[in-house]
Design a protein around this motif. Structure first.
Motif, mmCIF file in Angstrom:
data_model
loop_
_atom_site.group_PDB
_atom_site.id
_atom_site.type_symbol
_atom_site.label_atom_id
_atom_site.label_comp_id
_atom_site.label_asym_id
_atom_site.label_seq_id
_atom_site.Cartn_x
_atom_site.Cartn_y
_atom_site.Cartn_z
ATOM 1 N N VAL A 1 0.856 -1.185 0.000
ATOM 2 C CA VAL A 1 0.000 0.000 0.000
ATOM 3 C C VAL A 1 0.893 1.236 0.000
ATOM 4 N N THR A 2 0.693 2.100 -0.983
ATOM 5 C CA THR A 2 1.491 3.323 -1.091
ATOM 6 C C THR A 2 0.591 4.532 -0.902
ATOM 7 N N LEU A 3 0.948 5.390 0.030
ATOM 8 C CA LEU A 3 0.220 6.637 0.230
ATOM 9 C C LEU A 3 0.883 7.733 -0.593
ATOM 10 N N LEU A 4 0.103 8.390 -1.455
ATOM 11 C CA LEU A 4 0.600 9.568 -2.158
ATOM 12 C C LEU A 4 0.583 10.721 -1.157
ATOM 13 N N ARG A 5 1.749 11.190 -0.768
ATOM 14 C CA ARG A 5 1.857 12.107 0.374
ATOM 15 C C ARG A 5 1.875 13.575 -0.021
ATOM 16 N N GLU A 6 2.441 13.896 -1.170
ATOM 17 C CA GLU A 6 2.649 15.293 -1.534
ATOM 18 C C GLU A 6 1.339 15.911 -2.045
ATOM 19 N N HIS A 7 0.909 16.967 -1.369
ATOM 20 C CA HIS A 7 -0.354 17.628 -1.734
ATOM 21 C C HIS A 7 -0.055 18.945 -2.441
ATOM 22 N N TYR A 8 -0.739 19.176 -3.599
ATOM 23 C CA TYR A 8 -0.420 20.334 -4.439
ATOM 24 C C TYR A 8 -1.615 21.247 -4.717
ATOM 25 N N ARG A 9 -2.750 21.058 -4.070
ATOM 26 C CA ARG A 9 -3.941 21.768 -4.530
ATOM 27 C C ARG A 9 -4.425 22.860 -3.586
ATOM 28 N N CYS A 10 -4.713 22.535 -2.360
ATOM 29 C CA CYS A 10 -5.448 23.442 -1.470
ATOM 30 C C CYS A 10 -4.510 24.414 -0.751
ATOM 31 N N HIS A 11 -5.116 25.503 -0.265
ATOM 32 C CA HIS A 11 -4.419 26.419 0.645
ATOM 33 C C HIS A 11 -3.861 25.591 1.808
ATOM 34 N N PRO A 12 -2.645 25.883 2.261
ATOM 35 C CA PRO A 12 -2.029 25.056 3.311
ATOM 36 C C PRO A 12 -2.896 24.860 4.548
ATOM 37 N N LEU A 13 -3.613 25.904 4.989
ATOM 38 C CA LEU A 13 -4.425 25.760 6.193
ATOM 39 C C LEU A 13 -5.646 24.871 5.952
ATOM 40 N N ILE A 14 -6.162 24.861 4.724
ATOM 41 C CA ILE A 14 -7.315 24.002 4.425
ATOM 42 C C ILE A 14 -6.905 22.541 4.477
ATOM 43 N N ILE A 15 -5.850 22.194 3.754
ATOM 44 C CA ILE A 15 -5.448 20.787 3.736
ATOM 45 C C ILE A 15 -4.809 20.385 5.061
ATOM 46 N N ASP A 16 -4.283 21.349 5.809
ATOM 47 C CA ASP A 16 -3.695 21.019 7.106
ATOM 48 C C ASP A 16 -4.751 20.462 8.058
ATOM 49 N N PHE A 17 -5.981 20.991 7.971
ATOM 50 C CA PHE A 17 -7.045 20.419 8.803
ATOM 51 C C PHE A 17 -7.249 18.953 8.447
ATOM 52 N N CYS A 18 -7.397 18.658 7.155
ATOM 53 C CA CYS A 18 -7.598 17.269 6.725
ATOM 54 C C CYS A 18 -6.410 16.405 7.128
ATOM 55 N N ASN A 19 -5.226 16.961 7.004
ATOM 56 C CA ASN A 19 -4.019 16.220 7.343
ATOM 57 C C ASN A 19 -3.999 15.850 8.825
ATOM 58 N N ARG A 20 -4.301 16.800 9.686
ATOM 59 C CA ARG A 20 -4.285 16.557 11.126
ATOM 60 C C ARG A 20 -5.429 15.649 11.564
ATOM 61 N N LYS A 21 -6.575 15.853 10.959
ATOM 62 C CA LYS A 21 -7.776 15.151 11.399
ATOM 63 C C LYS A 21 -7.902 13.745 10.797
ATOM 64 N N TYR A 22 -7.555 13.600 9.504
ATOM 65 C CA TYR A 22 -7.860 12.343 8.806
ATOM 66 C C TYR A 22 -6.634 11.556 8.335
ATOM 67 N N TYR A 23 -5.507 12.230 8.140
ATOM 68 C CA TYR A 23 -4.357 11.534 7.563
ATOM 69 C C TYR A 23 -3.177 11.438 8.524
ATOM 70 N N ARG A 24 -3.422 11.702 9.806
ATOM 71 C CA ARG A 24 -2.423 11.529 10.864
ATOM 72 C C ARG A 24 -1.090 12.202 10.517
ATOM 73 N N ASN A 25 -1.190 13.386 9.928
ATOM 74 C CA ASN A 25 -0.015 14.214 9.603
ATOM 75 C C ASN A 25 0.949 13.523 8.643
ATOM 76 N N GLU A 26 0.458 12.614 7.822
ATOM 77 C CA GLU A 26 1.324 11.904 6.880
ATOM 78 C C GLU A 26 1.492 12.656 5.563
ATOM 79 N N LEU A 27 0.626 13.653 5.289
ATOM 80 C CA LEU A 27 0.735 14.393 4.038
ATOM 81 C C LEU A 27 1.837 15.438 4.125
ATOM 82 N N LEU A 28 2.448 15.705 2.988
ATOM 83 C CA LEU A 28 3.427 16.785 2.864
ATOM 84 C C LEU A 28 2.767 17.904 2.068
ATOM 85 N N ILE A 29 2.588 19.045 2.701
ATOM 86 C CA ILE A 29 1.858 20.147 2.072
ATOM 87 C C ILE A 29 2.841 20.960 1.233
ATOM 88 N N MET A 30 2.694 20.862 -0.094
ATOM 89 C CA MET A 30 3.626 21.511 -1.012
ATOM 90 C C MET A 30 3.133 22.876 -1.484
#
Length: 742
Positions: A457-486
């Motif tokens: 299982v490979t998680l695509l970690r690098e996020h390129y779309r949303c404002h950092p604060l928007i995706i940061d909520f999803c990252n903290r709440k749903y992805y256990r801080n595994e995403l890299l906000i680019m």
């Protein structure tokens, strides 16, 4: 003419029933056999020789390698992480190996996205759109032309060999570049959150600047974040007032670089706050310095050149392969074969897929679209969280290898009540294992259960779309801080909360809507003067979405959250509709999809008086907005509850002074393992963090009125063994004290 929903479902059910009669679940060549028996195997692949003509990042590169190196694999693709780009690179490498591939999804939109991207890069004539009957008719109705690559794509043998060597060299260099990019993204996220916490610290622990400078003068060495933490530990843990001990003075002198004289201890009550302030100042400065060094302009230019070179070499090798293949096919054309038609292409299917090695279809139509007895080398199922296991099983029967792509944190397939009852009856009657439960599992979750730890299982970690604060909520709440906000912030603060006065939520024959939220949204849009096409309004309830479409200004798009999955808008307006938080409204996958549709701005419309309980997903979203917003009072009522400063105490806990370890009883260590296991084991606890040995003084603060006895108790190194807190706004939830011995 649009087919009525009932007729469409009936035709799909009939197609599935017919297809199920034709497939052989015991054929060991198929991915279906692997799925039913829980067996998978690795495949030989030269990772250094793989091409990435569509660009890539670290996790996308790993995902391609695992997809080609395993008979069965899963790619978890959170929003904005480049799932389509990953699919294109998998397809390119399969074509490099002379293999065929089907790309399928439950909806045409996901497949159309792949088609459009391939067409954009001049590869449109490699694809056969064989979905439902209408799409097949359209494909064969078009004048079929042989794929004629540009002659400039052909490479001399010497240049081809040199480019293959260059590709291998670039592959190693690009891996190091990706490591640096990941570190930069992590540092930027840490700095952003530290700055937010520092802002709250200044609000909650105001400190006179003259007193700060007075303590500053006691340091004869520059103070950094580690020394600030050591200083804090010494003045809070090793000194409880009175005359400082010799050990304390030595620690301050040699570990912290501070003169332990009268001037330092003149304002003893202020020293912990001073240490907190100094930690954040130095920590943020250190992060900024590391970011500047890693992201120097010269390094950025080198990185850009490497990425461009890697893509160009990959593209050149890929196009050279296509030129050589289709030059051969066009020269050896079989004149006796009639042109492909909707009636005969299955008869000549092997020849057909040699010319059209990429088959596009819906999951329901794939098996009916290919020739009898033929297997595709690979099938890629996109948006797999919305694909049920029966439909996916049919796709598995059409191929040798399978790649499942989706996001387990987004909305699953919907099972109608009548079908649910029948499925549960059959499950109980035949004792169907949980991994194959039609109601509870989609194909993504089912594969994870069937293959367990054997499944790559490979998680695509690098996020390129949303404002950092928007995706940061999803990252903290749903992805256990595994995403890299680019992404980097553009414009102002990305959240708005519209609170309407209390009004009745209308419900008629199961139709739920809230007119006041609709009116408030229409007024807000009118005052924004934004482009209507850039705004999407979403609701959990279908009838409310219908009423939105009737009332909203022209150009503004409105739909249910389910229908908006896989899409995006610059501005998303999210209607909660109800005045209370219900289980349906507070579904974590639903909230994750709703928030991550917004690229630059998310507007939450809620009703006045909505109770924001700990543990609710909507509540955590509103708490997060309150915590990250600089002008909190204009949106939320200020709470008297103090924040827990996560960055500070995460760093502080990492020091794990020996004195803490000595005080820790076996019962506390057991409790620590138990609490950690509970919090990490269930997704519903993903927003809850835990601190060990949290000081009561830090929790209560200086400004709370205490009796002399209470203040003395708090000051005497009094700790909570465990403090549970909400990660979204760092507010404390529960204190746990473990007493007794074993």
């Amino acid at each position: 003419e649009e087919v009525p929903e009932g007729e469409k479902k009936s035709s799909i059910a009939a197609l599935l029933a017919e297809t199920m009669q034709r497939i052989d679940p015991q054929d060991p060549r198929t991915a279906l056999y692997a799925y039913l028996n829980g067996r998978t195997a690795a495949c030989d692949v030269d990772n250094a020789a793989l091409v990435y003509p569509f660009g890539c990042n670290a996790s996308q590169k790993l995902a391609v390698q695992r997809a080609l190196g395993n008979r069965v694999s899963v790619i978890e693709g959170p929003p904005g992480t480049g799932k389509t780009q990953t699919i294109l690179n998998i397809v390119a490498n399969l074509l490099m190996q002379g293999k065929t591939v089907g790309v399928v999804s439950n909806n045409n939109a996901a497949v159309d996205n792949v088609r459009d991207k391939l067409s954009k890069y001049e590869y449109g004539e490699l694809m056969a759109e064989l979905g439902n009957r209408t799409r097949r008719q359209a494909f064969f109705a078009d004048k079929q032309q042989d794929f004629m690559p540009d002659a400039a794509w052909r490479l001399p043998a010497e240049e081809r060999a040199a480019l293959r060597t260059r590709l291998s060299e670039l592959s190693a260099a690009i891996d190091e570049l990706f490591r640096v990019d990941a570190e930069l993204a992590d540092l930027r996220t840490k700095r952003s959150y530290a700055q937010c916490e520092y802002r709250h610290l200044l609000w909650e622990q105001p400190l006179d600047e003259a007193r700060m400078r007075s303590v500053d003068r006691c340091f004869f060495r520059p103070i950094d974040s580690r020394r600030a933490l050591s200083f804090r530990h010494l003045v809070t843990e090793r000194w409880q007032g009175g005359r400082p001990s010799l050990a304390l003075r030595a620690g301050l002198l040699f570990r912290c670089g501070a003169w332990p004289g009268k001037q330092l201890f003149a304002d003893a009550e202020l020293l912990p706050a001073y240490a907190d302030r100094k930690f954040y100042e130095t920590y943020i400065a250190e992060l900024s310095d590391r970011i500047a060094r890693l992201g120097a302009p010269s390094d950025k230019q080198r990185a850009k050149s490497l990425i461009e070179a890697y893509g160009k070499v990959s593209e050149a090798l890929f196009r050279d392969m296509l030129y050589r293949k289709y030059e051969r096919l066009n020269e050896a054309r079989q004149e006796e074969r009639p042109p492909f038609t909707m009636q005969n292409y299955r008869t000549y299917f092997r020849t057909f897929v040699e010319r059209y090695p990429i088959v596009l279809s819906t999951t329901h139509s794939l098996c009916a679209s290919i020739g009898a007895g033929h297997l595709l080398d690979y099938v890629i199922i996109d948006e797999s969280s919305q694909v049920d296991i029966l439909t996916a099983a049919v796709c598995c029967a059409c191929c040798r290898n399978i790649v499942i792509i989706g996001d387990s944190r987004q909305l699953p397939h919907i099972v109608e009540e009548q079908l649910r009852a029948k499925a549960e009856e059959l499950r109980d009657e035949h004792r169907v294992p949980d991994a194959y439960d039609y109601v509870r599992q989609n194909i993504l979750s089912s594969f994870k259960r069937v293959f367990a730890e054997r499944l790559p299982v490979t998680l695509l970690r690098e996020h390129y779309r949303c404002h950092p604060l928007i995706i940061d909520f999803c990252n903290r709440k749903y992805y256990r801080n595994e995403l890299l906000i680019m992404t980097e912030p553009k414009g102002g603060y990305p959240f708005t909360v519209l609170t309407t006065t209390a009004s009745k939520t209308y419900s008629h024959n199961g139709r739920i809507y809230n007119q006041r939220q609709i009116d408030a949204t229409c007024d807000w849009i009118e005052r924004q003067h934004a482009e209507p096409e850039q705004i999407g309004v979403i609701s959990p309830y279908r009838y409310h979405a219908q009423e939105l479409r009737r009332c909203l200004p022209p150009g503004v798009e409105a739909d249910t959250i389910h229908k908006f999955q896989g899409r995006e808008k610059n501005t998303i307006v999210f209607h909660t509709v109800r005045s209370e938080i219900t289980a349906f409204l507070d579904d974590p996958n639903l909230i994750n999809v709703a928030v991550s549709r917004a690229v630059e701005h998310l507007v939450v419309v809620k009703t006045e008086g909505m109770r924001i309980a700990h543990g609710s997903d909507i509540g955590d979203l509103l708490r997060y907005i309150r915590f990250t917003c600089e002008d909190v009072d204009s949106v939320f009522i200020t709470s008297p509850i103090r924040s827990v400063f996560d960055v500070l105490h995460t760093e502080y806990a990492a020091m794990r002074f020996a004195s803490d370890a000595k005080r820790e009883s076996p019962a506390e260590r057991i409790a620590e393992r138990l609490i950690g296991g509970i919090l990490s084991g269930e997704d519903r606890f993903s927003a809850i963090g835990v601190h060990r040995h949290y000081r009561l003084y830090d929790l209560v603060g200086r400004n709370v009125e205490l009796s002399d006895e209470e203040r003395l108790f708090v000051r005497r190194r009094s700790h909570l063994d465990f403090l549970l807190y909400n990660r979204m706004d760092n507010t404390p939830i529960l204190g746990i004290e473990v007493d007794g011995v074993l």
